[in-house]
Motif scaffolding. Sequence first.
Motif, PDB file in Angstrom:
ATOM      1  N   LEU A   1       0.831  -1.209   0.000  1.00 56.06           N
ATOM      2  CA  LEU A   1       0.000   0.000   0.000  1.00 56.06           C
ATOM      3  C   LEU A   1       0.868   1.264   0.000  1.00 56.06           C
ATOM      4  CD1 LEU A   1      -2.837  -1.045   2.512  1.00 56.06           C
ATOM      5  CD2 LEU A   1      -2.637  -1.510   0.052  1.00 56.06           C
ATOM      6  N   HIS A   2       2.006   1.211   0.723  1.00 52.65           N
ATOM      7  CA  HIS A   2       2.955   2.338   0.668  1.00 52.65           C
ATOM      8  C   HIS A   2       3.403   2.519  -0.786  1.00 52.65           C
ATOM      9  CE1 HIS A   2       3.779   3.475   4.846  1.00 52.65           C
ATOM     10  NE2 HIS A   2       3.924   2.210   5.196  1.00 52.65           N
ATOM     11  N   TYR A   3       3.744   1.402  -1.434  1.00 48.16           N
ATOM     12  CA  TYR A   3       4.212   1.460  -2.823  1.00 48.16           C
ATOM     13  C   TYR A   3       3.172   2.122  -3.724  1.00 48.16           C
ATOM     14  CZ  TYR A   3       5.131  -0.069  -7.586  1.00 48.16           C
ATOM     15  OH  TYR A   3       5.302  -0.089  -8.948  1.00 48.16           O
TER      16      TYR A   3
ATOM     17  N   GLN B   1      12.731   2.967   0.028  1.00 40.54           N
ATOM     18  CA  GLN B   1      11.829   3.660   0.961  1.00 40.54           C
ATOM     19  C   GLN B   1      11.521   2.804   2.180  1.00 40.54           C
ATOM     20  OE1 GLN B   1       8.647   4.321  -1.903  1.00 40.54           O
ATOM     21  NE2 GLN B   1       9.020   6.514  -1.776  1.00 40.54           N
ATOM     22  N   ARG B   2      11.809   1.505   2.088  1.00 45.22           N
ATOM     23  CA  ARG B   2      11.481   0.608   3.204  1.00 45.22           C
ATOM     24  C   ARG B   2      12.291   0.982   4.443  1.00 45.22           C
ATOM     25  NH1 ARG B   2       8.909  -4.525   1.474  1.00 45.22           N
ATOM     26  NH2 ARG B   2       8.458  -4.197  -0.715  1.00 45.22           N
ATOM     27  N   GLY B   3      11.603   1.140   5.551  1.00 51.16           N
ATOM     28  CA  GLY B   3      12.276   1.378   6.827  1.00 51.16           C
ATOM     29  C   GLY B   3      12.567   2.833   7.134  1.00 51.16           C
ATOM     30  N   VAL B   4      12.512   3.692   6.121  1.00 48.73           N
ATOM     31  CA  VAL B   4      12.832   5.099   6.386  1.00 48.73           C
ATOM     32  C   VAL B   4      11.549   5.918   6.562  1.00 48.73           C
ATOM     33  CG1 VAL B   4      15.033   4.902   5.162  1.00 48.73           C
ATOM     34  CG2 VAL B   4      13.053   5.826   3.950  1.00 48.73           C
ATOM     35  N   SER B   5      11.702   7.105   7.125  1.00 48.37           N
ATOM     36  CA  SER B   5      10.528   7.925   7.471  1.00 48.37           C
ATOM     37  C   SER B   5       9.777   8.396   6.225  1.00 48.37           C
ATOM     38  CB  SER B   5      10.976   9.139   8.274  1.00 48.37           C
ATOM     39  OG  SER B   5      11.707  10.001   7.407  1.00 48.37           O
ATOM     40  N   ARG B   6       8.592   8.944   6.458  1.00 47.46           N
ATOM     41  CA  ARG B   6       7.749   9.449   5.352  1.00 47.46           C
ATOM     42  C   ARG B   6       8.504  10.531   4.555  1.00 47.46           C
ATOM     43  NH1 ARG B   6       2.459  11.473   7.786  1.00 47.46           N
ATOM     44  NH2 ARG B   6       2.597   9.370   8.649  1.00 47.46           N
ATOM     45  N   MET B   7       9.145  11.477   5.256  1.00 50.13           N
ATOM     46  CA  MET B   7       9.837  12.557   4.551  1.00 50.13           C
ATOM     47  C   MET B   7      11.052  12.040   3.785  1.00 50.13           C
ATOM     48  SD  MET B   7       7.896  15.075   4.954  1.00 50.13           S
ATOM     49  CE  MET B   7       8.792  16.429   4.198  1.00 50.13           C
ATOM     50  N   GLU B   8      11.759  11.072   4.347  1.00 46.59           N
ATOM     51  CA  GLU B   8      12.897  10.482   3.630  1.00 46.59           C
ATOM     52  C   GLU B   8      12.411   9.674   2.421  1.00 46.59           C
ATOM     53  OE1 GLU B   8      16.274   9.228   6.683  1.00 46.59           O
ATOM     54  OE2 GLU B   8      14.281   9.005   7.544  1.00 46.59           O
ATOM     55  N   SER B   9      11.256   9.030   2.569  1.00 49.65           N
ATOM     56  CA  SER B   9      10.668   8.292   1.447  1.00 49.65           C
ATOM     57  C   SER B   9      10.295   9.253   0.318  1.00 49.65           C
ATOM     58  CB  SER B   9       9.412   7.542   1.890  1.00 49.65           C
ATOM     59  OG  SER B   9       9.736   6.507   2.778  1.00 49.65           O
ATOM     60  N   LEU B  10       9.802  10.424   0.703  1.00 51.85           N
ATOM     61  CA  LEU B  10       9.436  11.433  -0.300  1.00 51.85           C
ATOM     62  C   LEU B  10      10.668  11.852  -1.114  1.00 51.85           C
ATOM     63  CD1 LEU B  10       7.463  13.555  -1.544  1.00 51.85           C
ATOM     64  CD2 LEU B  10       8.084  15.064   0.358  1.00 51.85           C
TER      65      LEU B  10
ATOM     66  N   GLU C   1      -0.320  14.443   1.294  1.00 53.03           N
ATOM     67  CA  GLU C   1      -1.179  13.826   0.275  1.00 53.03           C
ATOM     68  C   GLU C   1      -0.919  12.319   0.188  1.00 53.03           C
ATOM     69  OE1 GLU C   1      -1.039  15.663  -3.605  1.00 53.03           O
ATOM     70  OE2 GLU C   1      -2.084  13.941  -4.490  1.00 53.03           O
ATOM     71  N   LYS C   2       0.363  11.960   0.250  1.00 52.71           N
ATOM     72  CA  LYS C   2       0.686  10.513   0.222  1.00 52.71           C
ATOM     73  C   LYS C   2       0.045   9.814   1.403  1.00 52.71           C
ATOM     74  CE  LYS C   2       3.049   6.737   1.457  1.00 52.71           C
ATOM     75  NZ  LYS C   2       3.286   6.142   2.785  1.00 52.71           N
ATOM     76  N   ASN C   3       0.161  10.447   2.586  1.00 46.72           N
ATOM     77  CA  ASN C   3      -0.385   9.799   3.777  1.00 46.72           C
ATOM     78  C   ASN C   3      -1.908   9.682   3.695  1.00 46.72           C
ATOM     79  OD1 ASN C   3       0.152   8.574   6.351  1.00 46.72           O
ATOM     80  ND2 ASN C   3      -0.819  10.352   7.288  1.00 46.72           N
TER      81      ASN C   3
ATOM     82  N   ARG D   1       4.366   6.042  11.464  1.00 50.90           N
ATOM     83  CA  ARG D   1       3.498   6.739  12.424  1.00 50.90           C
ATOM     84  C   ARG D   1       2.095   6.156  12.399  1.00 50.90           C
ATOM     85  NH1 ARG D   1       6.135  11.510  13.955  1.00 50.90           N
ATOM     86  NH2 ARG D   1       4.214  12.556  14.507  1.00 50.90           N
ATOM     87  N   ASN D   2       1.806   5.340  11.416  1.00 50.32           N
ATOM     88  CA  ASN D   2       0.493   4.681  11.330  1.00 50.32           C
ATOM     89  C   ASN D   2       0.491   3.301  11.995  1.00 50.32           C
ATOM     90  OD1 ASN D   2      -1.162   6.555   9.629  1.00 50.32           O
ATOM     91  ND2 ASN D   2       0.546   6.262   8.220  1.00 50.32           N
ATOM     92  N   ALA D   3       1.625   2.896  12.555  1.00 50.38           N
ATOM     93  CA  ALA D   3       1.755   1.531  13.090  1.00 50.38           C
ATOM     94  C   ALA D   3       0.691   1.178  14.142  1.00 50.38           C
ATOM     95  CB  ALA D   3       3.167   1.305  13.636  1.00 50.38           C
TER      96      ALA D   3
HETATM   97  C1  G6P Z   1       7.864   2.072   7.306  1.00 52.68           C
HETATM   98  C2  G6P Z   1       7.873   1.803   5.818  1.00 52.68           C
HETATM   99  C3  G6P Z   1       8.371   3.039   5.074  1.00 52.68           C
HETATM  100  C4  G6P Z   1       7.563   4.254   5.470  1.00 52.68           C
HETATM  101  C5  G6P Z   1       7.688   4.488   6.965  1.00 52.68           C
HETATM  102  C6  G6P Z   1       6.851   5.667   7.449  1.00 52.68           C
HETATM  103  O1  G6P Z   1       9.149   2.049   7.793  1.00 52.68           O
HETATM  104  O2  G6P Z   1       8.717   0.718   5.515  1.00 52.68           O
HETATM  105  O3  G6P Z   1       8.294   2.810   3.690  1.00 52.68           O
HETATM  106  O4  G6P Z   1       8.014   5.403   4.785  1.00 52.68           O
HETATM  107  O5  G6P Z   1       7.240   3.311   7.632  1.00 52.68           O
HETATM  108  O6  G6P Z   1       5.495   5.340   7.380  1.00 52.68           O
HETATM  109  P1  G6P Z   1       4.300   6.317   7.686  1.00 52.68           P
HETATM  110  O7  G6P Z   1       3.113   5.391   7.823  1.00 52.68           O
HETATM  111  O8  G6P Z   1       4.607   7.031   8.963  1.00 52.68           O
HETATM  112  O9  G6P Z   1       4.193   7.250   6.546  1.00 52.68           O
END
Ligand code: G6P
Length: 227
Positions: free
Chosen positions: A19-21, A43-52, A74-76, A116-118
């Motif tokens: 779903l992130h993808y 993007q796996r494991g890194v924060s939303r802003m780093e993924s951006l 918007e992504k979130n 942050r959605n965990a």
């Molecule tokens: C996980 C995912 C990342 C994602 C990060 C932040 O580590 O592997 O791809 O960017 O969480 O997720 P969030 O739900 O806070 O945007």
Amino acid sequence: MLKCVIFDLDGVLVSTDELHYRAWKAIAAKLGVPFDRSDNMRQRGVSRMESLEVVLEKSSHTFTEQEKQALAQEKNERYRSMLSGLGPDAVLEGVCDTLAMLERRGIVLAVGSSSRNAPEILERTKLADRMDVVVSGLDITHSKPHPEVFCKAGQRAGVLPRECLVVEDAATGVQAGKAAGMKVLAVGAAKDNAQADFRFADLSEAQSSWNGIFAAFEDSCPEPGAG
Ligand code: G6P
Ligand code: MG
């Protein structure tokens, strides 16, 4: 001795990595930049802003901080609208059996995720009640490969790093687990990661190998004063 298993969430316990993808793919399409699975791996494991930043690095445009915040939001929103349909069927293969086996053996169960959605995902998938400790993106300053998330999980579980096993699907997560002084079991996208101590396609494939994993903790981590 193995006392605590710290699971990453997206791509380890739950299929939300997909779903992130999809959410990032939509943002990339809107910006007119190419984006594929190899970009998503980073993007796996890194924060939303780093993924951006992984998406924006392919654009010739320079984005202001405000524009970046709006794109991340918007992504979130796109991601969260997909989460509304999430339920226990999103839990990945082998997870429930593995948790049950670890519970029987008295192992502390933890989640260590940059998301942050965990907490919401754990609730929706009915995994929340099974976890003794949850450290998410809401609790940390540095995302993986920084070891903060796993160090915090170990501390909250009241165990030493050498008594912890991290389960990860991201290269940054494997690195974070090792930096925390823990052993790492890599699955999914990280299943060939050379830095990991154990490697499997998924937790279902790992199922028959847990006796060996427990034994590895006995061999390499003698208790002080033992022997
Ligand atoms: C996980 C995912 C990342 C994602 C990060 C932040 O580590 O592997 O791809 O960017 O969480 O997720 P969030 O739900 O806070 O945007
Ligand atoms: Mg992951």
